[in-house]
Design a protein around this motif. Structure first.
Motif, PDB file in Angstrom:
ATOM      1  N   VAL A  78      27.237   1.625 -14.815  1.00  6.07           N
ATOM      2  CA  VAL A  78      28.390   2.400 -14.353  1.00  6.07           C
ATOM      3  C   VAL A  78      29.682   1.790 -14.892  1.00  6.07           C
ATOM      4  O   VAL A  78      30.124   0.750 -14.424  1.00  6.07           O
ATOM      5  CB  VAL A  78      28.424   2.467 -12.814  1.00  6.07           C
ATOM      6  N   ASN A  79      30.238   2.416 -15.916  1.00  9.07           N
ATOM      7  CA  ASN A  79      31.532   1.947 -16.443  1.00  9.07           C
ATOM      8  C   ASN A  79      32.520   3.108 -16.537  1.00  9.07           C
ATOM      9  O   ASN A  79      33.508   3.036 -17.246  1.00  9.07           O
ATOM     10  CB  ASN A  79      31.352   1.265 -17.802  1.00  9.07           C
ATOM     11  N   ILE A  80      32.201   4.202 -15.823  1.00 12.01           N
ATOM     12  CA  ILE A  80      33.122   5.340 -15.770  1.00 12.01           C
ATOM     13  C   ILE A  80      33.298   5.737 -14.302  1.00 12.01           C
ATOM     14  O   ILE A  80      32.427   5.466 -13.473  1.00 12.01           O
ATOM     15  CB  ILE A  80      32.589   6.550 -16.579  1.00 12.01           C
ATOM     16  N   THR A  81      34.413   6.382 -14.011  1.00 11.98           N
ATOM     17  CA  THR A  81      34.716   6.692 -12.612  1.00 11.98           C
ATOM     18  C   THR A  81      33.943   7.917 -12.113  1.00 11.98           C
ATOM     19  O   THR A  81      33.693   8.051 -10.924  1.00 11.98           O
ATOM     20  CB  THR A  81      36.225   6.946 -12.431  1.00 11.98           C
ATOM     21  N   ASP A  82      33.550   8.815 -13.040  1.00 12.32           N
ATOM     22  CA  ASP A  82      32.866  10.035 -12.598  1.00 12.32           C
ATOM     23  C   ASP A  82      31.353   9.964 -12.813  1.00 12.32           C
ATOM     24  O   ASP A  82      30.712  10.968 -13.113  1.00 12.32           O
ATOM     25  CB  ASP A  82      33.455  11.264 -13.296  1.00 12.32           C
ATOM     26  N   TYR A  83      30.792   8.768 -12.664  1.00 17.01           N
ATOM     27  CA  TYR A  83      29.344   8.625 -12.814  1.00 17.01           C
ATOM     28  C   TYR A  83      28.654   9.452 -11.723  1.00 17.01           C
ATOM     29  O   TYR A  83      29.058   9.397 -10.560  1.00 17.01           O
ATOM     30  CB  TYR A  83      28.931   7.154 -12.698  1.00 17.01           C
ATOM     31  N   PRO A  84      27.631  10.239 -12.082  1.00 13.15           N
ATOM     32  CA  PRO A  84      27.029  11.147 -11.084  1.00 13.15           C
ATOM     33  C   PRO A  84      26.306  10.408  -9.962  1.00 13.15           C
ATOM     34  O   PRO A  84      25.946   9.234 -10.094  1.00 13.15           O
ATOM     35  CB  PRO A  84      26.049  11.979 -11.911  1.00 13.15           C
ATOM     36  N   ASP A  85      26.075  11.128  -8.891  1.00 13.90           N
ATOM     37  CA  ASP A  85      25.317  10.618  -7.753  1.00 13.90           C
ATOM     38  C   ASP A  85      23.894  10.283  -8.205  1.00 13.90           C
ATOM     39  O   ASP A  85      23.234  11.070  -8.881  1.00 13.90           O
ATOM     40  CB  ASP A  85      25.296  11.704  -6.671  1.00 13.90           C
ATOM     41  N   MET A  86      23.400   9.099  -7.818  1.00 20.30           N
ATOM     42  CA  MET A  86      22.090   8.633  -8.298  1.00 20.30           C
ATOM     43  C   MET A  86      20.957   9.561  -7.867  1.00 20.30           C
ATOM     44  O   MET A  86      20.007   9.790  -8.617  1.00 20.30           O
ATOM     45  CB  MET A  86      21.817   7.210  -7.778  1.00 20.30           C
ATOM     46  N   LYS A  87      21.047  10.076  -6.640  1.00 25.02           N
ATOM     47  CA  LYS A  87      19.976  10.953  -6.157  1.00 25.02           C
ATOM     48  C   LYS A  87      19.883  12.215  -7.006  1.00 25.02           C
ATOM     49  O   LYS A  87      18.789  12.643  -7.393  1.00 25.02           O
ATOM     50  CB  LYS A  87      20.242  11.339  -4.695  1.00 25.02           C
ATOM     51  N   GLU A  88      21.044  12.800  -7.308  1.00 21.33           N
ATOM     52  CA  GLU A  88      21.056  14.011  -8.135  1.00 21.33           C
ATOM     53  C   GLU A  88      20.534  13.711  -9.533  1.00 21.33           C
ATOM     54  O   GLU A  88      19.816  14.501 -10.134  1.00 21.33           O
ATOM     55  CB  GLU A  88      22.482  14.558  -8.248  1.00 21.33           C
ATOM     56  N   LEU A  89      20.922  12.545 -10.014  1.00 23.13           N
ATOM     57  CA  LEU A  89      20.511  12.137 -11.359  1.00 23.13           C
ATOM     58  C   LEU A  89      18.986  12.003 -11.431  1.00 23.13           C
ATOM     59  O   LEU A  89      18.331  12.535 -12.338  1.00 23.13           O
ATOM     60  CB  LEU A  89      21.197  10.807 -11.681  1.00 23.13           C
ATOM     61  N   LEU A  90      18.419  11.302 -10.446  1.00 18.04           N
ATOM     62  CA  LEU A  90      16.965  11.118 -10.445  1.00 18.04           C
ATOM     63  C   LEU A  90      16.255  12.449 -10.247  1.00 18.04           C
ATOM     64  O   LEU A  90      15.192  12.693 -10.827  1.00 18.04           O
ATOM     65  CB  LEU A  90      16.557  10.112  -9.359  1.00 18.04           C
TER      66      LEU A  90
END
Lengths: 195, 539
Positions: free
Chosen positions: A101-113
């Motif tokens: 995570v090096n950006i402020t708008d990194y997506p939610d981990m649950k949604e990503l998985l």
């Protein structure tokens, strides 16, 4: 045989060490190989990918056409999805689940998985955890290569030999740690690919 | 024979070494950097003591290469496409002087601007200089062409351009090498005034260059790098330049082309082969990675309904690099589509490394500029260009190497105050010193921040000519010593940095502020080297 592989991650995560080991393994098996890398600006913490093509026959393009990759190997979960346009219908997505995570708008981990889970052929592996478990915390990339190895047309032993050649300068201990990491990744996929 | 696994850039280096090169001259620039780095670490190059130190910029590199050629030895000069702009004066004139020892100018273009400010096509420069150009399709060709280019250069007594693009420069493949040649011995030019471009002599030399053109064309027509593949279906003919040939092959495996194909790897255009394909085919598709150079030549200006297809009529996108899918579409072939990228995938642009000294200077600069207003900071080419992106948004220009200082000067002349330049140490010695001299000459009120990380960072940490001599250079150019201020860019010195910046911005003359701290990447690498060495000693 041919394997069209997309490697992905974030600049500085060292995806090229995976490419280097596969490259050595391909040479050992007298296969043709083309590997397009990204150098320069994107290496500074940006999204990076590498197209790696291995074949018994002469390889034409250095780039893989869209929808033709046999596998995406990603050392970062969000980056694994960025290259879906290249993955073929029967292709595998093998990704680390530890986010960078090096950006402020990194997506939610649950949604990503959940997005990763949607894919018919995928392996989601916490390579950082597994690397720590085998006491080789810096070898998560080799865990990823191990996890991808059941889907590559390359003998497993050749990958081990590749590690020996790439890491031999750093001493036997480092070589063994990386081989352990490779094996741990392989074992994970052997169990999970059948589920 | 065992194959070497090399990047296209490295294949050029190996080809030059095996072809009897005595020295390489270059300034780092993506995607060309790896050519010179390969020579720096190659065993034979080290044994032979081939010259491989970095030059201050591409112009000095080009001139040094020409000097080595003057002395009868084989030399190569390497740069990225925009570097050729810097070297252009020497480059164009090297075609008029001609060469003594073989001279190769290897230029790596960056279509799609992966790491550049434009995507100019160096083949135009080669054509402009009226010299032969090699454009390889594969790593093997990159090797073979470089190996052979020295011979052609010495035969024609003209420099040869090697033109590659990013994709070949940074793609690895196995290559077979050829026997190692001896270096040339020192030998002065037969004509003592060959290199004297006084008008009376230059006119003669230029006529000589013009006279050589037909010979260059014959060479291209005979060249094994320009291959004609005959085929029955002449509704279309395809000219594929350089790496574009790979994308064509991807669409017709095993080189089973249904249409006649001309694979183009050596310029000037091979007249009879080009004439043949244009005459015998109803339409001709030109595939070239870069600007539509060949397409424009074949199409002509007035012919809007030309049978020539390519980037100009929209068959191929006008900008950006080629790929197998673009070529497939142009051939009317079915293109596969993979899955869509999920909406939750966020952009991840490059950024300054954690712990990078540029971060600290931008934090201090932003705070200082709160007092002085916006849009007064001119910057340059390097890692610190990333200061244009959030969260910093610190800089208002990035144009070409050294432009920060001279643009700040022009803006100051127009009344902008304070006018600030942010430039890196290596970029400063590349092209910033003469700019600073312009400021000194008129005592223009500019504040020049030379962010000194002791390396050429963006290209991977090559040595910087500025290291250890920045203050002396600035004072030597005439900046008053009390206005050359050295800082340590660390968060704990934030207030001190802001104070110094404010003082110098208020000064009505030339000041140079040098925040100095080693690049975090080179620091990590040197620590690792030390550790490995210690481990080796313990063993």
């Amino acid at each position: 045989m041919k394997s069209d592989i997309i490697l992905s991650g974030v600049g500085g995560q060292g995806i090229l060490s995976i490419a280097a080991v596969v490259g050595m393994a391909a040479l050992e098996n007298h296969l043709y190989l083309k590997q397009a890398e990204v150098h320069g600006m994107s290496q500074r913490g940006g999204a990076v990918q590498s197209h790696l093509r291995i074949s018994e026959r002469e390889i034409a393009s250095d780039l893989i056409p869209e929808g033709r990759a046999d596998i995406i190997i990603s050392v970062e979960p969000m980056e694994s999805l960025r290259y879906l346009p290249w993955l073929s219908e029967s292709g595998w997505l093998v990704t680390n689940t530890t986010p960078f995570v090096n950006i402020t708008d990194y997506p939610d981990m649950k949604e990503l998985l959940a997005e990763i889970e949607k894919l018919p052929h995928h392996i989601a592996i916490n390579a950082d955890d597994i690397a720590r478990q085998v006491k080789s915390p810096r070898s998560s990339n080799m865990v990823m290569l191990g996890a991808a190895s059941p889907f590559l047309d390359i003998p497993y032993q050749s990958l081990e030999n590749g590690i020996k050649k790439i890491f031999e300068r750093k001493g036997e201990k480092i070589v063994q740690l990386n081989i352990d990491a490779l094996k741990a990744g392989r074992d994970f996929s052997e169990v999970h690919k059948k589920l | 024979m065992e194959k070497l696994l090399l990047l296209g850039a490295e294949a050029i280096a190996q080809g030059a070494i095996d072809g009897g090169m005595s020295g390489v001259y270059a300034y780092p620039g993506t995607p060309s950097t790896e050519i010179t780095e390969y020579v720096q670490h190659n065993k034979i190059a080290l044994e032979r003591k081939l010259h491989s130190q970095w030059s201050a910029n591409e112009k000095t590199a080009m001139e040094a290469g020409l000097g080595m050629s003057y002395a009868g030895k084989r030399a190569m000069v390497c740069m990225k496409h925009v570097g050729l702009n810097v070297a252009a004066d020497a480059f164009i004139n090297s075609a008029i002087t001609g060469v003594n020892g073989g001279l190769i100018v290897a230029v790596a273009d960056d279509p799609s601007m992966h790491s550049s400010q434009n995507e100019q096509d160096s083949r135009f420069f080669g054509k402009f200089a009226m010299i032969p150009i090699f454009e390889p399709a594969s790593q093997q060709e990159a090797y073979d062409m470089t190996y052979e280019a020295f011979e052609l250069s010495e035969k024609l007594k003209i420099p040869i351009m090697m033109r590659i693009t990013t994709r070949l420069a940074h793609s690895r493949a196995g290559i077979e090498t050829r026997p190692l040649k001896q270096e040339n011995k020192l030998k002065y030019p037969e004509d003592p005034v060959q290199f004297v471009l006084l008008p009376s002599n230059a006119r003669k030399r230029y006529k000589g260059l013009l006279g050589l053109q037909s010979l260059m064309e014959q060479e291209a027509d005979r060249s094994s790098f320009n291959t004609y593949y005959p085929a029955r279906n002449k509704s279309l003919g395809i000219i594929a330049c350089g790496i574009a040939f790979n994308y064509l092959m991807e669409n017709y495996p095993e080189r089973k082309f249904p249409h006649p194909v001309l694979q183009l790897g050596q310029y000037p255009l091979p007249f009879s082969k080009v004439e043949k394909i244009v005459n015998e085919c109803e339409q001709v598709l030109v595939l070239e990675d870069g600007y539509p150079l060949v397409e424009e030549m074949l199409k002509g200006y007035l012919d809007k309904n030309s049978k020539i297809k390519g980037r100009l009529d929209g068959t191929i996108p006008r900008d950006g690099e080629l790929n197998p899918d673009i070529v497939a579409k142009a051939l009317g072939k079915e293109v596969k589509f993979g899955m869509k990228v999920p909406d939750i995938v966020a952009n991840r642009p490059p950024e300054l490394c954690a712990g990078c000294s540029h971060r600290d200077i931008y934090n201090a600069l932003n705070e200082t500029m709160k007092e002085f207003g916006k849009q007064k900071v001119f910057s340059d080419i390097g890692c610190y260009t990333l200061g244009a992106l959030p969260p910093w948004n610190s800089i208002n220009s990035c144009v070409d190497m050294g432009a920060s200082i001279t643009m700040a000067k022009g803006a100051a002349d127009a009344g902008v105050h304070p006018a600030i330049a942010v430039i890196g140490d290596s970029t400063f010695t590349h092209s910033g010193m003469t700019a600073l001299l312009d400021c000194v000459y008129e005592n223009t009120p500019v504040t020049v921040i030379i962010s000194d990380n002791g390396t050429t960072g963006m290209t991977g940490g090559q040595a910087s000519h500025a290291t250890g001599r920045l203050e002396e250079i600035c004072i030597g150019l005439g900046v008053k010593p009390e206005h050359v201020r050295v800082l340590t860019p660390l968060p704990k010195y934030h207030d001190e940095m802001v104070n110094v910046l404010r003082e110098e911005m208020l000064y009505e003359g030339v000041s140079v502020v040098i925040p100095r701290r080693e690049c975090i990447q080179t620091l990590a690498r040197s620590k690792k080297d030390v550790k490995v060495k210690v481990e080796e000693v313990v063993k």
